[in-house]
Design a protein around this motif. Structure first.
Motif, PDB file in Angstrom:
ATOM      1  N   ASP A 198       0.857  -1.176   0.000  1.00  0.00           N
ATOM      2  CA  ASP A 198       0.000   0.000   0.000  1.00  0.00           C
ATOM      3  C   ASP A 198       0.900   1.235   0.000  1.00  0.00           C
ATOM      4  OD1 ASP A 198      -1.584   2.218   0.737  1.00  0.00           O
ATOM      5  OD2 ASP A 198      -2.994   0.927   1.804  1.00  0.00           O
ATOM      6  N   PRO A 199       0.791   2.107  -0.994  1.00  0.00           N
ATOM      7  CA  PRO A 199       1.693   3.266  -1.068  1.00  0.00           C
ATOM      8  C   PRO A 199       1.568   4.207   0.133  1.00  0.00           C
ATOM      9  CG  PRO A 199      -0.095   3.450  -2.670  1.00  0.00           C
ATOM     10  CD  PRO A 199      -0.148   2.070  -2.116  1.00  0.00           C
ATOM     11  N   GLU A 200       0.424   4.204   0.789  1.00  0.00           N
ATOM     12  CA  GLU A 200       0.234   5.092   1.931  1.00  0.00           C
ATOM     13  C   GLU A 200       0.878   4.548   3.197  1.00  0.00           C
ATOM     14  OE1 GLU A 200      -3.836   6.083   2.483  1.00  0.00           O
ATOM     15  OE2 GLU A 200      -4.074   6.998   0.487  1.00  0.00           O
ATOM     16  N   THR A 201       0.760   3.233   3.417  1.00  0.00           N
ATOM     17  CA  THR A 201       1.281   2.645   4.656  1.00  0.00           C
ATOM     18  C   THR A 201       2.628   1.955   4.468  1.00  0.00           C
ATOM     19  OG1 THR A 201       0.186   0.511   4.293  1.00  0.00           O
ATOM     20  CG2 THR A 201      -1.083   2.242   5.408  1.00  0.00           C
ATOM     21  N   GLY A 202       2.930   1.572   3.225  1.00  0.00           N
ATOM     22  CA  GLY A 202       4.162   0.825   2.979  1.00  0.00           C
ATOM     23  C   GLY A 202       4.060  -0.636   3.363  1.00  0.00           C
ATOM     24  N   HIS A 203       2.880  -1.082   3.775  1.00  0.00           N
ATOM     25  CA  HIS A 203       2.684  -2.468   4.201  1.00  0.00           C
ATOM     26  C   HIS A 203       1.975  -3.274   3.116  1.00  0.00           C
ATOM     27  CE1 HIS A 203       4.122  -1.753   8.220  1.00  0.00           C
ATOM     28  NE2 HIS A 203       3.242  -0.790   8.420  1.00  0.00           N
ATOM     29  N   ARG A 204       2.144  -4.581   3.195  1.00  0.00           N
ATOM     30  CA  ARG A 204       1.459  -5.500   2.282  1.00  0.00           C
ATOM     31  C   ARG A 204       0.054  -5.764   2.829  1.00  0.00           C
ATOM     32  NH1 ARG A 204       1.305 -10.356   3.817  1.00  0.00           N
ATOM     33  NH2 ARG A 204       3.412 -10.410   4.671  1.00  0.00           N
ATOM     34  N   PRO A 205      -1.000  -5.395   2.091  1.00  0.00           N
ATOM     35  CA  PRO A 205      -2.360  -5.614   2.599  1.00  0.00           C
ATOM     36  C   PRO A 205      -2.773  -7.087   2.628  1.00  0.00           C
ATOM     37  CG  PRO A 205      -2.337  -3.919   0.889  1.00  0.00           C
ATOM     38  CD  PRO A 205      -1.008  -4.610   0.849  1.00  0.00           C
ATOM     39  N   VAL A 206      -2.304  -7.883   1.649  1.00  0.00           N
ATOM     40  CA  VAL A 206      -2.784  -9.258   1.520  1.00  0.00           C
ATOM     41  C   VAL A 206      -2.326 -10.101   2.711  1.00  0.00           C
ATOM     42  CG1 VAL A 206      -2.655 -11.385   0.150  1.00  0.00           C
ATOM     43  CG2 VAL A 206      -2.897  -9.176  -0.990  1.00  0.00           C
ATOM     44  N   ARG A 207      -3.281 -10.770   3.326  1.00  0.00           N
ATOM     45  CA  ARG A 207      -3.001 -11.660   4.452  1.00  0.00           C
ATOM     46  C   ARG A 207      -3.316 -13.114   4.104  1.00  0.00           C
ATOM     47  NH1 ARG A 207      -0.607  -7.855   5.519  1.00  0.00           N
ATOM     48  NH2 ARG A 207      -0.789  -6.453   7.311  1.00  0.00           N
ATOM     49  N   THR A 208      -4.207 -13.309   3.135  1.00  0.00           N
ATOM     50  CA  THR A 208      -4.543 -14.659   2.672  1.00  0.00           C
ATOM     51  C   THR A 208      -4.410 -14.690   1.158  1.00  0.00           C
ATOM     52  OG1 THR A 208      -6.124 -14.954   4.482  1.00  0.00           O
ATOM     53  CG2 THR A 208      -6.283 -16.473   2.623  1.00  0.00           C
ATOM     54  N   ALA A 209      -3.574 -15.579   0.666  1.00  0.00           N
ATOM     55  CA  ALA A 209      -3.359 -15.715  -0.777  1.00  0.00           C
ATOM     56  C   ALA A 209      -3.687 -17.141  -1.192  1.00  0.00           C
ATOM     57  CB  ALA A 209      -1.925 -15.380  -1.141  1.00  0.00           C
ATOM     58  N   TYR A 212      -6.154 -25.469   8.960  1.00  0.00           N
ATOM     59  CA  TYR A 212      -6.291 -24.128   8.387  1.00  0.00           C
ATOM     60  C   TYR A 212      -6.782 -23.139   9.436  1.00  0.00           C
ATOM     61  CZ  TYR A 212      -8.230 -20.200   5.832  1.00  0.00           C
ATOM     62  OH  TYR A 212      -8.533 -18.929   5.419  1.00  0.00           O
ATOM     63  N   ASP A 213      -7.818 -23.503  10.161  1.00  0.00           N
ATOM     64  CA  ASP A 213      -8.371 -22.604  11.175  1.00  0.00           C
ATOM     65  C   ASP A 213      -7.347 -22.297  12.265  1.00  0.00           C
ATOM     66  OD1 ASP A 213     -10.781 -22.496   9.861  1.00  0.00           O
ATOM     67  OD2 ASP A 213     -11.737 -24.051  11.076  1.00  0.00           O
ATOM     68  N   ALA A 214      -6.595 -23.325  12.677  1.00  0.00           N
ATOM     69  CA  ALA A 214      -5.598 -23.127  13.730  1.00  0.00           C
ATOM     70  C   ALA A 214      -4.522 -22.140  13.294  1.00  0.00           C
ATOM     71  CB  ALA A 214      -4.969 -24.468  14.103  1.00  0.00           C
ATOM     72  N   MET A 215      -4.042 -22.284  12.059  1.00  0.00           N
ATOM     73  CA  MET A 215      -2.986 -21.395  11.580  1.00  0.00           C
ATOM     74  C   MET A 215      -3.533 -19.995  11.294  1.00  0.00           C
ATOM     75  SD  MET A 215      -0.613 -23.503  11.916  1.00  0.00           S
ATOM     76  CE  MET A 215       0.799 -22.625  11.278  1.00  0.00           C
ATOM     77  N   ASN A 216      -4.717 -19.926  10.741  1.00  0.00           N
ATOM     78  CA  ASN A 216      -5.314 -18.636  10.392  1.00  0.00           C
ATOM     79  C   ASN A 216      -5.556 -17.789  11.633  1.00  0.00           C
ATOM     80  OD1 ASN A 216      -6.442 -16.756   8.533  1.00  0.00           O
ATOM     81  ND2 ASN A 216      -8.488 -17.472   9.054  1.00  0.00           N
ATOM     82  N   THR A 217      -6.021 -18.418  12.702  1.00  0.00           N
ATOM     83  CA  THR A 217      -6.323 -17.671  13.927  1.00  0.00           C
ATOM     84  C   THR A 217      -5.084 -17.395  14.767  1.00  0.00           C
ATOM     85  OG1 THR A 217      -6.857 -19.758  15.045  1.00  0.00           O
ATOM     86  CG2 THR A 217      -8.682 -18.541  14.050  1.00  0.00           C
ATOM     87  N   ALA A 218      -3.965 -18.041  14.441  1.00  0.00           N
ATOM     88  CA  ALA A 218      -2.750 -17.870  15.242  1.00  0.00           C
ATOM     89  C   ALA A 218      -1.853 -16.744  14.737  1.00  0.00           C
ATOM     90  CB  ALA A 218      -1.951 -19.176  15.266  1.00  0.00           C
ATOM     91  N   MET A 219      -2.226 -16.092  13.634  1.00  0.00           N
ATOM     92  CA  MET A 219      -1.326 -15.142  12.983  1.00  0.00           C
ATOM     93  C   MET A 219      -1.506 -13.704  13.469  1.00  0.00           C
ATOM     94  SD  MET A 219      -1.507 -16.684   9.091  1.00  0.00           S
ATOM     95  CE  MET A 219       0.127 -16.261   8.525  1.00  0.00           C
ATOM     96  N   GLY A 220      -2.379 -13.499  14.432  1.00  0.00           N
ATOM     97  CA  GLY A 220      -2.722 -12.135  14.830  1.00  0.00           C
ATOM     98  C   GLY A 220      -1.607 -11.364  15.513  1.00  0.00           C
ATOM     99  N   ALA A 221      -0.595 -12.049  16.036  1.00  0.00           N
ATOM    100  CA  ALA A 221       0.464 -11.353  16.770  1.00  0.00           C
ATOM    101  C   ALA A 221       1.510 -10.738  15.847  1.00  0.00           C
ATOM    102  CB  ALA A 221       1.138 -12.323  17.742  1.00  0.00           C
ATOM    103  N   SER A 227       2.922  -8.433  12.489  1.00  0.00           N
ATOM    104  CA  SER A 227       2.545  -7.175  11.840  1.00  0.00           C
ATOM    105  C   SER A 227       2.094  -7.384  10.399  1.00  0.00           C
ATOM    106  CB  SER A 227       3.712  -6.190  11.878  1.00  0.00           C
ATOM    107  OG  SER A 227       4.836  -6.724  11.182  1.00  0.00           O
ATOM    108  N   GLU A 228       2.748  -8.310   9.670  1.00  0.00           N
ATOM    109  CA  GLU A 228       2.369  -8.593   8.287  1.00  0.00           C
ATOM    110  C   GLU A 228       2.363 -10.097   8.041  1.00  0.00           C
ATOM    111  OE1 GLU A 228       3.772  -6.167   4.934  1.00  0.00           O
ATOM    112  OE2 GLU A 228       4.961  -5.049   6.392  1.00  0.00           O
ATOM    113  N   PRO A 229       1.490 -10.828   8.704  1.00  0.00           N
ATOM    114  CA  PRO A 229       1.453 -12.277   8.491  1.00  0.00           C
ATOM    115  C   PRO A 229       0.894 -12.603   7.109  1.00  0.00           C
ATOM    116  CG  PRO A 229      -0.410 -11.604   9.806  1.00  0.00           C
ATOM    117  CD  PRO A 229       0.443 -10.374   9.613  1.00  0.00           C
ATOM    118  N   LEU A 230       1.208 -13.790   6.638  1.00  0.00           N
ATOM    119  CA  LEU A 230       0.691 -14.227   5.332  1.00  0.00           C
ATOM    120  C   LEU A 230       0.414 -15.719   5.375  1.00  0.00           C
ATOM    121  CD1 LEU A 230      -0.012 -13.690   2.370  1.00  0.00           C
ATOM    122  CD2 LEU A 230       2.398 -14.028   1.802  1.00  0.00           C
ATOM    123  N   LEU A 231      -0.810 -16.084   5.038  1.00  0.00           N
ATOM    124  CA  LEU A 231      -1.177 -17.486   4.876  1.00  0.00           C
ATOM    125  C   LEU A 231      -1.425 -17.720   3.394  1.00  0.00           C
ATOM    126  CD1 LEU A 231      -3.586 -19.596   7.041  1.00  0.00           C
ATOM    127  CD2 LEU A 231      -3.712 -19.694   4.555  1.00  0.00           C
TER     128      LEU A 231
END
Length: 533
Positions: A59-70, A187-196, A198-202
């Protein structure tokens, strides 16, 4: 390679590269360790570059990658293993690495998980600059980063049957062949564990599953809805899908190419041609070919109702309030005390078509366990109004509670008849009488004689797209599970014993349509006599 001096500056460390360019430079510096290209360096194809650009764009405004699930879905043998291993290493000790990161390659079983780990190990052992920074722990199938970018990070292969998945904090997770996972737990276990992070990606990469309710199918359907404007845009989700259209010629090379972006490159055209020739001679092999080579969501079993025909009967959302007072017919399939009960109303439109309004009931006790056993998301459906699934309090179906729902519908709609099976009907009849509800109950046998007519009616109406089931998720599940058996005279019935899952909703629908059509036929002689008079 071991005799050569180590490079001080690696390709992805050069000044002026963008984030995506660093990732591409890292991947293209990795050695290919197997196959005809072994000994060369990885060369990304345009379709792979497009996927990486879409997922890792910032994202040009934040410099972060928005995508969390690909999500990437494509046919077998299109270079998935090398790509996933390379991206895992990129997050472990490459340009996407973070200190004390946790990288997981998740698979459905231990052998598949070890394969992912083994590919990463082989790449590192053939790359001196990366190898000197890691500790490969063969006993635990782990890789630890000792120095440089990503110091303290660890890579581990994890299978669905691992003892525990608690306490994990993934920064990057590859879900390998998620389309063949038995359930959504990993899938659910890994998806819910990524909240800690800053830029997790599953990242889920797989050939398509064979049924609509599998977790990978739900991810694909979500992505397709976003792409087609049927769902709100989601900057945190990306889908790349290579699949052949169901109505395309399955034997033409152009069709093969739509699901195999590497066809004629490192995906052998001759091998696909050989499999196509075999599939043309066998219906079973054809279904497998469509699923694995054309990446179509097609079950290997022959369906009673083809998916395309069923989908053609989705005419849009139904508002029950607009049906108040309308004439309708009902089918009731009562279950054993802990199973699915189906109550289906069909409303004739006057032009030979029907609106279909189903409702389903399950006990709320251990709904997660029932979801696991049937491999469908009852727990999710119970929160979705469109699924029309009601959870009844207790460990078993209480006929009194079902009767209350039926009484409510009887007060709203003009129910002309209710087709029922004798199973447990006395309990329900008693509860309806206690509520002072009188309904014209019509016994409908489940044998070949009566169900044969019901099956024929259902099949004809579906084939002619004369139903509107509004794509009800549970009714669709029942339709996809349905199997017919025949007697010596060719009469058919829906066979619960041979079905691949619950079919109660389809049985109730068939009965409701059968008595609706039967009563219409019985009315013709009276109409004819009146006309002649």
């Amino acid at each position: 390679m071991s005799g050569k001096p180590l490079r001080k500056t690696l390709p992805w460390q050069k000044e002026g590269l963008s984030r995506v360019e660093r990732i591409i430079a890292f991947l293209e510096d990795l050695p290919v360790t197997q196959g005809t290209l072994a000994g060369t360096k990885l060369k990304l194809r345009p379709w792979q570059v497009d996927f990486i650009r879409a997922v890792y764009a910032t994202d040009p405004e934040t410099g972060h990658r928005p995508v969390r699930t690909a999500v990437l879905s494509l046919a077998r043998k299109n270079g998935k293993t090398v790509l996933t291993a390379g991206l895992a290493l990129c997050h472990l000790l490459g340009p996407e690495a973070e200190e004390r990161g946790e990288i997981f390659a998740c698979a459905n079983d231990k052998n598949q998980a070890k394969k992912a780990w083994g590919e990463c190990k082989a790449i590192l052992e053939a790359h001196p600059e990366l190898l000197e920074r890691v500790n490969i722990i063969r006993f635990n199938a782990e890789i630890e980063v000792l120095e440089g970018k990503g110091k303290g990070s660890i890579f581990k292969a994890l299978s669905a049957d691992a003892d525990t998945k608690l306490g994990l904090s993934p920064s990057f997770c590859i879900m390998d062949e998620l389309g063949y996972a038995r359930d959504a737990h990993l899938y659910d276990a890994m998806n819910t564990a990524m909240g800690a992070r800053s830029e997790p990606l599953l990242m889920a990469i797989s050939t398509q599953a064979r049924d609509d309710n599998q977790v990978f199918s739900r991810l694909i359907d979500y992505g397709v809805k976003i792409r087609e404007g049927e769902a709100e845009p989601d900057p945190h989700f990306h889908l790349t899908l290579f699949t052949a259209p169901v109505d395309a010629d399955p034997w033409h090379p152009d069709t093969w190419a739509t699901a195999n972006p590497a066809l004629g490159d490192f995906r052998s055209l001759e091998d696909v041609r050989r499999q196509a020739a075999q599939a043309q001679r066998s219906p079973t092999l054809e279904m497998s070919f469509r699923n694995l080579i054309l990446n179509q969501r097609i079950d290997a079993n022959v369906r009673f109702i083809a998916r395309a025909e069923w989908d053609a009967n989705n005419k849009g959302e139904i508002d029950p309030d607009e049906l108040v007072g309308r004439e309708c017919w009902a089918g009731l399939d009562l279950s054993a005390k802990r199973d699915l009960t189906a109550w289906v109303l069909v409303f004739p439109n006057g032009d030979g078509t029907f609106e279909v309004l189903p409702r389903f009931f399950l006990p709320d006790f251990d709904i997660a366990g029932k979801s696991d056993n049937d491999r469908v998301p009852y727990d999710v459906w119970s929160r979705d109004e469109k699924a029309r699934l009601t959870l009844l309090a207790g460990k078993a179906i209480d006929p009194r509670l079902v009767a209350e729902w039926i009484a409510e519908d009887a007060a709203r709609f003009n129910i002309k008849g209710v087709a029922y099976d004798r199973w447990r009907i006395d309990d329900l009849r008693r509860e309806l009488e206690a509520l002072s509800v009188e309904l014209p109950l019509i016994e409908h046998g489940q044998g070949f004689k009566e169900m044969g007519k019901a099956v024929d009616t259902l099949e004809l109406l579906v084939a002619e797209a004369r139903l509107n089931h509004e794509n009800n998720a549970i009714l669709k599940m029942c339709a996809s599970n349905a199997v017919c058996t025949s007697d010596a005279a060719g009469n058919r019935k829906l066979d619960k014993a041979k079905a691949s899952g619950r079919i109660d909703g389809l049985v109730a629908l068939a009965m409701a349509l059968s008595i609706a059509e039967r009563k219409k036929e019985e009315a013709w002689p009276a109409c004819l006599a009146e006309f002649l008079d």
